[in-house]
Write a protein that holds these residues in place. Structure first.
Motif, short mmCIF file in Angstrom:
data_model
loop_
_atom_site.label_atom_id
_atom_site.label_comp_id
_atom_site.label_asym_id
_atom_site.label_seq_id
_atom_site.Cartn_x
_atom_site.Cartn_y
_atom_site.Cartn_z
N HIS A 137 -44.65 -0.48 51.66
CA HIS A 137 -43.35 -1.13 51.79
C HIS A 137 -42.27 -0.07 51.76
O HIS A 137 -42.46 1.03 51.21
CB HIS A 137 -43.13 -2.19 50.71
N ILE A 138 -41.13 -0.39 52.35
CA ILE A 138 -40.01 0.55 52.40
C ILE A 138 -39.32 0.55 51.04
O ILE A 138 -38.87 -0.48 50.55
CB ILE A 138 -39.03 0.18 53.52
N VAL A 189 -41.23 5.38 51.88
CA VAL A 189 -42.19 4.29 51.81
C VAL A 189 -43.11 4.51 50.61
O VAL A 189 -43.34 5.64 50.18
CB VAL A 189 -43.03 4.18 53.10
#
Length: 706
Positions: free
Chosen positions: A617-618, A628
């Motif tokens: 996920h960012i 990330v």
């Protein structure tokens, strides 16, 4: 008139020790009323004091107490305090002179360039007590050679700090016996106009990839003090068990410790029983103040370190092992001195009373979080502990504390020091139980010190700044969520936001954004409350083995309650503002070093998986790319802007996103993505990823290039 007798050695020692700076024979003669005919005998007496180490030369003809600096001395800057002001040490200090003093260099005239680490100055010094001095610059002398830390390979030093890009060249004869692949400390040599800068290796730290090399590297990168002085070790080795006389006997109460499986020191023990209207709790904490006295070598070293630092393969302790794992560790079946608080709460978890005391205890059992969770109950107190915890948790829920759900990571190593796995650290009810008992004890400590009129080193946490609140409001508005206006925001408002997004795709994004919007907690003698815990007063009392702040709270309680002669000293109380800033800085330094170590271990672990694709996920959005985080193990790295699809990328600050004008692609904080690992550098802990979104699928491994 008859001559006055010469002073004894003890009288001279007391006079020299009481002097604010250096003293000469003239001052001594005037003070003791000696005649000129007695000068020769006085000179011999003073020489004998110097030979036995009771006085040290200061200046051309002066003397000072051992460990005392003269009024003027050359000092070398080695760091800065939390305000950015330089901290220095005396040049040429020898171990025989005692513990090294710390000099706080005060700002010079406006417009003068600030002192930098490595710079040497002639300074005018003023004793500030307990081995600390205030210094002002008289003359700048020059700079000491700055040291660099790196990996030695093929005649070059590659820096291990990712902020430093340039390599250094090691000329012939300057390697100091270092071998290829070793971590080294080096000093710059006079430079050449062109090419790599030369350096000389001054210390070998072991081979990169060997057991303990990562933590050793982080210790040096972050400047963590790690060598314990002989004087402090000797004091710790001389320690013996606290006598029961003058202490309340708690040995019949089945107190238990509950810690992680790998814990080696146990500084808190708990017990509970039901009452007619609620619960009675006992929280007993190791009596570190009995062993670490103000002004001792142990105290000076503990102050300097500020806290223990925890790495996956070792601990850099605040106190020597003879105390931290010995007399101050609440081992089962062994008598230990303690400070305790007895707390009564009603059925709803509201405190109805407390008292503090100094006791002697004997732990009934050493439990682990996992064992307690699975039902282990050798002392027969599990049910009462859980009942009291549930009441305390209910009170916490009513307060509306800020409870961000951000999992910690645990690095699992094999016996050779190689990474076996990196796993989320489990968050069990047993963890929360101990947290709630400790919070209750910490609140009682702060309240008690206020009642006694004693100084308190508070644990403070300010509300978010107005600027951060406005940013959070703009962000939450995109999800149709609002916060109260102005400064009326309370922790319960954030708790409500978290509850509203629980279980939604936006949950992680909101958690991480709220975390970024909070202020950092700190230590200070002026109370502003603890915003995150929604408490008006809070102090750390429960971990004096590993936090200097807790030791100060213990000493203040001992003084205020008249529990012994080893309470808070006036001069250390006067320095609470400086000490608060110092231990706040050491805590943040420790957190940075611990985080750095995990990142380097992760980079070593991931280096074998170049080209693999991971769910992620960012976790950060900047104008030069994305950060990330891999879901499985928390490995974090950068996605360079240049690796994104060809487009004009604009940063959307309120929504924490990057938007492509032509492709229509949008990457926002918290967004789920797939990433391919492109680069891993264990030397620096750096990871580089490429996003799979918007890119052509990768060629299978082994496919022929055309």
């Amino acid at each position: 008139m008859a001559e006055r007798p010469l002073p004894s050695k003890e009288e001279l020692r007391r006079f020299i020790a009481a002097a604010p700076g250096k003293v000469g024979k003239s001052e001594i003669s005037r003070h003791f009323g000696l005649s000129s005919d007695q000068r020769s005998a006085l000179r011999a007496l003073l020489k004998a004091l110097q030979e036995e180490g009771s006085a040290m030369p200061a200046g051309r003809r002066g003397l000072a107490a051992p460990g005392r600096l003269p009024e003027m001395a050359v000092v070398e800057v080695f760091g800065t305090d939390p305000d950015g002001d330089p901290i220095a040490r005396p040049l040429g200090w020898k171990p025989a002179q005692g513990e090294m003093p710390i000099v706080y260099m005060r700002p010079e005239r406006p417009g003068q360039p600030a002192l930098a680490p490595g710079e040497r100055v002639l300074a005018r010094l003023k004793n500030a007590g307990r081995g600390r001095y205030d210094g002002t610059t008289v003359k700048r002398i020059g700079s000491a050679p700055a040291r660099l830390l790196g990996l030695y390979e093929e005649g070059r030093i590659k820096p291990v700090d990712r902020r430093h890009k340039a390599e250094w060249e090691v000329p012939a004869g300057s390697a100091g016996g270092a071998e290829h692949g070793e971590l080294v400390l080096a000093e710059p040599l006079p430079g050449k106009p062109m090419g790599l800068r030369p350096a000389r290796i001054v210390e070998r730290l072991g081979r990169m990839g060997e057991p303990r090399s990562v933590s050793l590297l982080c210790i040096h990168v972050h400047g963590i003090p790690h060598g314990m002085p002989d004087a402090a070790l000797a004091e710790a080795e001389a320690a013996r068990g606290a006598p029961p006389e003058g202490r309340e006997d708690l040995r019949a109460i089945p107190l238990v410790t509950i810690d992680g499986e790998d814990a080696r020191d146990f500084d808190d023990a708990v017990w509970a029983e039901p009452t007619s209207g609620g619960w009675r709790l006992l929280v007993a904490i190791a009596d570190v103040a009995h062993y670490v006295r103000p002004g001792s070598a142990l105290d000076r070293e503990a102050w300097l370190r500020g806290n223990s630092v925890y790495f996956p393969d070792r601990v850099v302790p605040m106190l020597p092992e003879a105390l931290s794992n010995g007399w101050c560790s609440l081992k089962p079946g062994e008598d230990r001195g303690c400070l305790f608080t007895e707390i009564t709460i009603d059925a709803a978890g509201t405190k109805t009373g407390h008292r503090f005391g100094r006791g002697i205890m004997r732990s009934a059992a050493r439990l682990t979080y996992e064992g307690f969770e699975s039902g282990e109950d050798p002392a027969g107190t599990r049910g009462a502990l859980l009942g009291a915890y549930q009441a305390l948790q209910a009170a916490r829920d009513r307060r509306g504390t800020l409870d961000l759900d951000l999992p910690e990571r645990r690095v699992v190593l094999d016996p050779a020091g190689q990474v076996l796995s990196v796993e989320p650290r489990s968050r069990l009810a047993a963890h929360r139980l101990i947290e709630e008992f400790m919070v209750a004890a910490n609140v009682c400590a702060a309240e008690e010190l206020e009642r006694l009129g004693q100084p308190c080193m508070y644990r403070v946490h300010d509300r978010p700044s107005d600027e951060k609140l406005e940013g959070l409001r703009s962000f939450l508005a995109t999800f149709d969520i609002s916060l109260p206006p102005g400064d009326r925001v309370r922790p319960a408002d954030f708790a409500g936001v978290l509850e509203r997004v629980r279980g939604t795709p936006e949950e992680r994004l909101v958690n991480e954004t709220l975390l970024r919007g909070q202020s950092q907690a700190a230590y200070a003698p002026d109370n502003i409350g603890h915003f995150g815990l929604a408490l008006p007063r809070y102090a750390h009392f429960t971990s004096p083995i590993r936090r200097y702040a807790d030791l100060l709270v213990h000493r203040a309680l001992i003084r205020g309650l008249r529990l012994g002669p080893d309470g808070l000293a006036e001069e250390e109380a006067a320095r609470f503002p400086d000490t608060g800033e110092h231990i706040t800085a050491t805590e943040r330094r420790a957190a940075a070093a611990e985080r750095d170590a995990i990142e380097r271990y992760l980079a070593a672990y991931m280096a074998h998986r170049i080209g693999d694709v991971f769910p992620a996920h960012i976790s950060g959005v900047t104008r030069f790319g994305l950060f990330v985080t891999v879901e499985a193990n928390g490995a974090a790295g950068i996605v360079p802007l240049a690796s994104l699809p060809d487009d004009r990328w604009l940063q959307d600050l309120p929504r924490h996103a990057l938007a492509g004008q032509r492709t229509g692609l949008r990457f926002a904080l918290g967004q789920a993505v797939e990433v391919r690992l492109a680069e891993a550098v264990p030397r620096t802990g750096g990871l580089v990823f490429h996003l799979m979104q918007g890119l052509p699928p990768p060629k299978p491994r082994g496919a022929r290039r055309r």
